[in-house]
Structures are given as C-alpha cells and as structure tokens.
Design a protein around this motif. Structure first.
Motif, PDB file in Angstrom:
ATOM      1  N   PRO A   1      95.613 100.555  14.568  1.00 14.90           N
ATOM      2  CA  PRO A   1      96.189 101.156  15.772  1.00 14.90           C
ATOM      3  C   PRO A   1      97.706 101.295  15.596  1.00 14.90           C
ATOM      4  CG  PRO A   1      94.571  99.505  16.370  1.00 14.90           C
ATOM      5  CD  PRO A   1      94.754  99.409  14.874  1.00 14.90           C
ATOM      6  N   PHE A   2      98.285 102.364  16.134  1.00 16.83           N
ATOM      7  CA  PHE A   2      99.693 102.637  15.899  1.00 16.83           C
ATOM      8  C   PHE A   2     100.375 103.121  17.164  1.00 16.83           C
ATOM      9  CE2 PHE A   2      97.180 106.304  14.627  1.00 16.83           C
ATOM     10  CZ  PHE A   2      97.745 107.327  15.366  1.00 16.83           C
ATOM     11  N   GLN A   3     101.684 103.100  17.137  1.00 16.03           N
ATOM     12  CA  GLN A   3     102.523 103.444  18.296  1.00 16.03           C
ATOM     13  C   GLN A   3     102.856 104.933  18.290  1.00 16.03           C
ATOM     14  OE1 GLN A   3     103.094 100.907  20.239  1.00 16.03           O
ATOM     15  NE2 GLN A   3     104.439 101.789  21.758  1.00 16.03           N
ATOM     16  N   ILE A   4     102.823 105.531  19.483  1.00 18.73           N
ATOM     17  CA  ILE A   4     103.247 106.917  19.686  1.00 18.73           C
ATOM     18  C   ILE A   4     104.383 106.900  20.707  1.00 18.73           C
ATOM     19  CG2 ILE A   4     102.597 109.132  20.759  1.00 18.73           C
ATOM     20  CD1 ILE A   4     101.304 109.004  18.139  1.00 18.73           C
TER      21      ILE A   4
ATOM     22  N   VAL B   1     106.568 114.677  20.444  1.00 18.95           N
ATOM     23  CA  VAL B   1     106.159 113.399  19.865  1.00 18.95           C
ATOM     24  C   VAL B   1     107.221 113.068  18.831  1.00 18.95           C
ATOM     25  CG1 VAL B   1     104.414 112.192  18.507  1.00 18.95           C
ATOM     26  CG2 VAL B   1     103.719 113.854  20.245  1.00 18.95           C
ATOM     27  N   THR B   2     107.911 111.951  19.028  1.00 19.51           N
ATOM     28  CA  THR B   2     109.036 111.636  18.138  1.00 19.51           C
ATOM     29  C   THR B   2     108.685 110.602  17.076  1.00 19.51           C
ATOM     30  OG1 THR B   2     109.858 109.996  19.712  1.00 19.51           O
ATOM     31  CG2 THR B   2     110.762 112.228  19.871  1.00 19.51           C
ATOM     32  N   THR B   3     107.423 110.157  17.025  1.00 21.36           N
ATOM     33  CA  THR B   3     106.990 109.230  15.971  1.00 21.36           C
ATOM     34  C   THR B   3     106.025 109.961  15.050  1.00 21.36           C
ATOM     35  OG1 THR B   3     105.293 108.465  17.500  1.00 21.36           O
ATOM     36  CG2 THR B   3     107.229 107.083  17.262  1.00 21.36           C
ATOM     37  N   ARG B   4     106.120 109.656  13.792  1.00 18.91           N
ATOM     38  CA  ARG B   4     105.164 110.219  12.844  1.00 18.91           C
ATOM     39  C   ARG B   4     104.274 109.077  12.404  1.00 18.91           C
ATOM     40  NH1 ARG B   4     103.954 114.666  10.411  1.00 18.91           N
ATOM     41  NH2 ARG B   4     103.027 114.590   8.362  1.00 18.91           N
ATOM     42  N   SER B   5     103.014 109.180  12.661  1.00 18.72           N
ATOM     43  CA  SER B   5     102.117 108.049  12.452  1.00 18.72           C
ATOM     44  C   SER B   5     101.551 108.008  11.045  1.00 18.72           C
ATOM     45  CB  SER B   5     100.961 108.131  13.441  1.00 18.72           C
ATOM     46  OG  SER B   5     100.102 109.188  13.062  1.00 18.72           O
ATOM     47  N   LEU B   6     101.145 106.824  10.674  1.00 11.28           N
ATOM     48  CA  LEU B   6     100.417 106.631   9.422  1.00 11.28           C
ATOM     49  C   LEU B   6      99.179 107.513   9.402  1.00 11.28           C
ATOM     50  CD1 LEU B   6      99.679 105.048   6.820  1.00 11.28           C
ATOM     51  CD2 LEU B   6      98.569 103.377   8.315  1.00 11.28           C
ATOM     52  N   PHE B   7      98.549 107.642  10.585  1.00 12.67           N
ATOM     53  CA  PHE B   7      97.314 108.417  10.607  1.00 12.67           C
ATOM     54  C   PHE B   7      97.548 109.873  10.258  1.00 12.67           C
ATOM     55  CE2 PHE B   7      94.166 111.109  12.599  1.00 12.67           C
ATOM     56  CZ  PHE B   7      93.067 110.670  11.882  1.00 12.67           C
TER      57      PHE B   7
END
Length: 196
Positions: free
Chosen positions: A76-79, A95-101
């Motif tokens: 699970p990751f942060q957005i 969306v200002t985060t780029r996720s591992l997913f």
C-alpha cells in the motif's frame, strides 16, 4: 451472432479514493455542474485511472491473474492530491506523488500488452495520473475555469491499498466492477541480471 465471450468491453483499471476525498471531489463536480450547466462532470464517480483498454470478455480472467501477479510486488502506498489544473479541455486535480505501483505498471506493460491488444482495439497507460472533475470542455468553459478554479487550493493525502478493474459494454453505459485486487507487497520486484 457473436458470443458473450467474444464481445469487446471497455475496461478501466483504477485506484479508488477514500470516502471523504470521493465526497469532496463529487462536491466539486456538483458545483461545476451547477455553475456551468455541464452534465459531463457527473458521468463518472471520482477515481484515478491507471489503464484503459478494450478487450474481449474471454481475456478477462487472464488479465485479472496478471494484475494479481503484479499486485504481489506492491505495498500500500501514499497518494497526494494538490491543486486544480486544466489541460486542453480536461479539468482535474493534480496527483503530486508518483507511486511505486505506476512504475511497476509501466515496467510490466510488455507483459500486459499481449493481453490488451485485440485487433484494432486500443489501450492507454496513464503516465500523468489525475482525478478528473470534467472533460470535453468548450473553449469558453476552459477559459472561465482557468480564471476561477486554478487559483483555488486543495490538498488531500491518503493511502491506497488496492486497485479496481471495471468494465462497460457501450460508451454511455455505467461501468460495472470486475474485481478488487489488493496490494500485498509479499514479493520482491525482479531486477534485471548483469552479465559481468
């Protein structure tokens, strides 16, 4: 006559928003609808699209299994959502985060592509994730939105622990859920080996 298995569906792979964020985004869509009399803002429920494609129903189980395999690499990751933006005729939350997913989906696209291509059917991997408020804006609506909305601030942080595959048979039908795929993070992502 084509069988159900050979009917092409439009699929979306999405990240769901928490209830509170979904309520806030729905409020923005309602305000947009009331202010501009623009029903397009209310067509879809709030979400983050990762992948859009058309494929025959007979491929669905293979696609779900491949997505489950990929989800095994993801915790699970942060957005983070931050601010409103406008690009061409689409009004959205950044969306200002780029996720591992997203990185894993991008890296695994070569494994997914054989399952996504069916004749002239299309697919699209999202490279800049966002939460759409309204799309297909007219030029005067875009100008008004740029003047009034893009200076407002909005911030939200939340953790995403699963993804949802949804589908529909015709362009204006509602999407129906196929399955929820949980992020398990119990496997290490394979790295390319070195020769030397």
């Amino acid at each position: 006559m084509l069988s159900f298995e050979h009917t092409a569906f439009e699929y979306l792979l999405v990240l769901r928003l928490p209830r509170e964020v979904e309520r806030q985004v729905t409020y923005f869509k309602d305000v947009f609808q009331d202010r501009y009399n623009f029903p397009n803002a209310l067509i879809t429920y709030p979400h983050l699209t990762l992948l859009k494609f058309r494929q025959f129903r007979s491929y669905e189980e293979l696609i779900v299994n491949r997505l489950k395999q990929m989800a095994g690499y993801v915790n699970p990751f942060q957005i983070t959502l931050s601010g409103f933006s406008l690009f061409e005729n689409v009004f959205f939350l950044n969306v200002t985060t780029r996720s591992l997913f997203l990185d894993i989906v991008y890296k695994q696209r070569s494994l997914l592509l054989p399952l996504l291509c069916a004749g002239s059917n299309y697919y699209h991997f999202v490279h800049q994730p966002h939460v759409t408020i309204a799309r297909a804006l007219l030029k005067n609506q875009s100008q008004e939105v740029r003047r009034t909305w893009t200076m407002h601030s909005y911030e939200a942080d939340f953790t995403v622990s699963d993804m949802l595959l949804i589908k529909r048979g015709a362009p204006y039908e509602s999407y129906k859920p196929v399955c929820i795929i949980r992020f398990k993070g119990h496997k290490s992502y394979p790295k390319q080996g070195r020769l030397f």
